[in-house]
Motif scaffolding. Structure first.
Motif, mmCIF file in Angstrom:
data_model
loop_
_atom_site.group_PDB
_atom_site.id
_atom_site.type_symbol
_atom_site.label_atom_id
_atom_site.label_comp_id
_atom_site.label_asym_id
_atom_site.label_seq_id
_atom_site.Cartn_x
_atom_site.Cartn_y
_atom_site.Cartn_z
ATOM 1 N N MET A 1 0.833 -1.176 0.000
ATOM 2 C CA MET A 1 0.000 0.000 0.000
ATOM 3 C C MET A 1 0.877 1.238 0.000
ATOM 4 S SD MET A 1 -2.948 -1.016 2.707
ATOM 5 C CE MET A 1 -4.266 -0.030 2.132
ATOM 6 N N SER A 2 0.325 2.280 -0.592
ATOM 7 C CA SER A 2 1.042 3.550 -0.605
ATOM 8 C C SER A 2 0.088 4.656 -0.182
ATOM 9 C CB SER A 2 1.606 3.827 -1.994
ATOM 10 O OG SER A 2 0.554 3.941 -2.916
ATOM 11 N N PRO A 3 0.629 5.773 0.328
ATOM 12 C CA PRO A 3 -0.251 6.867 0.770
ATOM 13 C C PRO A 3 -0.969 7.502 -0.419
ATOM 14 C CG PRO A 3 2.044 7.527 0.884
ATOM 15 C CD PRO A 3 2.022 6.068 0.522
ATOM 16 N N VAL A 4 -2.155 8.023 -0.142
ATOM 17 C CA VAL A 4 -2.921 8.724 -1.156
ATOM 18 C C VAL A 4 -2.225 10.049 -1.440
ATOM 19 C CG1 VAL A 4 -5.139 9.808 -1.671
ATOM 20 C CG2 VAL A 4 -5.057 7.673 -0.366
ATOM 21 N N ASN A 5 -2.096 10.394 -2.713
ATOM 22 C CA ASN A 5 -1.468 11.669 -3.064
ATOM 23 C C ASN A 5 -2.455 12.799 -2.807
ATOM 24 O OD1 ASN A 5 0.855 10.432 -3.879
ATOM 25 N ND2 ASN A 5 0.228 10.288 -6.009
ATOM 26 N N GLU A 6 -2.133 13.617 -1.842
ATOM 27 C CA GLU A 6 -2.960 14.765 -1.508
ATOM 28 C C GLU A 6 -2.662 15.897 -2.492
ATOM 29 O OE1 GLU A 6 -5.244 15.185 0.997
ATOM 30 O OE2 GLU A 6 -5.035 13.071 1.502
ATOM 31 N N PRO A 7 -3.680 16.676 -2.881
ATOM 32 C CA PRO A 7 -3.415 17.840 -3.722
ATOM 33 C C PRO A 7 -2.472 18.790 -2.988
ATOM 34 C CG PRO A 7 -5.778 17.451 -3.514
ATOM 35 C CD PRO A 7 -5.083 16.513 -2.582
ATOM 36 N N THR A 8 -1.509 19.323 -3.702
ATOM 37 C CA THR A 8 -0.500 20.147 -3.031
ATOM 38 C C THR A 8 -0.750 21.637 -3.161
ATOM 39 O OG1 THR A 8 0.865 19.996 -4.999
ATOM 40 C CG2 THR A 8 1.306 18.417 -3.256
ATOM 41 N N SER A 9 -1.244 22.081 -4.304
ATOM 42 C CA SER A 9 -1.457 23.521 -4.465
ATOM 43 C C SER A 9 -2.869 23.898 -4.019
ATOM 44 C CB SER A 9 -1.248 23.941 -5.919
ATOM 45 O OG SER A 9 -2.329 23.498 -6.719
ATOM 46 N N ALA A 10 -3.056 25.186 -3.778
ATOM 47 C CA ALA A 10 -4.388 25.669 -3.391
ATOM 48 C C ALA A 10 -5.393 25.391 -4.504
ATOM 49 C CB ALA A 10 -4.333 27.160 -3.074
ATOM 50 N N LEU A 11 -4.986 25.576 -5.751
ATOM 51 C CA LEU A 11 -5.872 25.309 -6.870
ATOM 52 C C LEU A 11 -6.247 23.834 -6.923
ATOM 53 C CD1 LEU A 11 -7.413 26.152 -9.392
ATOM 54 C CD2 LEU A 11 -5.289 25.875 -10.684
ATOM 55 N N ASP A 12 -5.272 22.950 -6.745
ATOM 56 C CA ASP A 12 -5.560 21.518 -6.749
ATOM 57 C C ASP A 12 -6.540 21.134 -5.637
ATOM 58 O OD1 ASP A 12 -3.936 21.016 -8.937
ATOM 59 O OD2 ASP A 12 -2.184 20.542 -7.704
ATOM 60 N N ARG A 13 -6.404 21.759 -4.481
ATOM 61 C CA ARG A 13 -7.331 21.460 -3.370
ATOM 62 C C ARG A 13 -8.747 21.943 -3.697
ATOM 63 N NH1 ARG A 13 -2.753 23.073 -0.467
ATOM 64 N NH2 ARG A 13 -3.616 25.125 -0.053
ATOM 65 N N LEU A 14 -8.861 23.128 -4.316
ATOM 66 C CA LEU A 14 -10.183 23.635 -4.691
ATOM 67 C C LEU A 14 -10.829 22.761 -5.757
ATOM 68 C CD1 LEU A 14 -9.407 27.450 -4.748
ATOM 69 C CD2 LEU A 14 -10.866 26.247 -3.114
ATOM 70 N N VAL A 15 -10.041 22.292 -6.706
ATOM 71 C CA VAL A 15 -10.567 21.397 -7.739
ATOM 72 C C VAL A 15 -11.006 20.079 -7.110
ATOM 73 C CG1 VAL A 15 -9.952 20.057 -9.788
ATOM 74 C CG2 VAL A 15 -9.269 22.455 -9.631
ATOM 75 N N ALA A 16 -10.207 19.553 -6.200
ATOM 76 C CA ALA A 16 -10.523 18.276 -5.552
ATOM 77 C C ALA A 16 -11.811 18.342 -4.743
ATOM 78 C CB ALA A 16 -9.359 17.845 -4.654
#
Length: 56
Positions: A1-16
């Motif tokens: 198993m590997s960790p889930v890739n979290e969105p790193t930028s503010a834009l990526d978090r808003l899109v997610a």
């Protein structure tokens, strides 16, 4: 198993979180208005607004 890739930028978090959507075609320019001859210029509008403020 590997960790889930979290969105790193503010834009990526808003899109997610579905708060924003990425542009379909970010390089596209809006269509220009064909005929602006009947409209006053920006300078004319500013002068008129300035003059209107002086008469109040």
């Amino acid at each position: 198993m590997s960790p889930v890739n979290e969105p790193t930028s503010a834009l990526d978090r808003l899109v997610a979180t579905d708060r924003v959507r990425r542009a379909v075609d970010p390089g596209a320019m809006p269509e220009l208005i064909d005929d602006l001859t009947g409209l006053p210029s920006l300078s004319e509008l500013l002068v008129a607004e300035r003059d209107e403020g002086r008469t109040r």
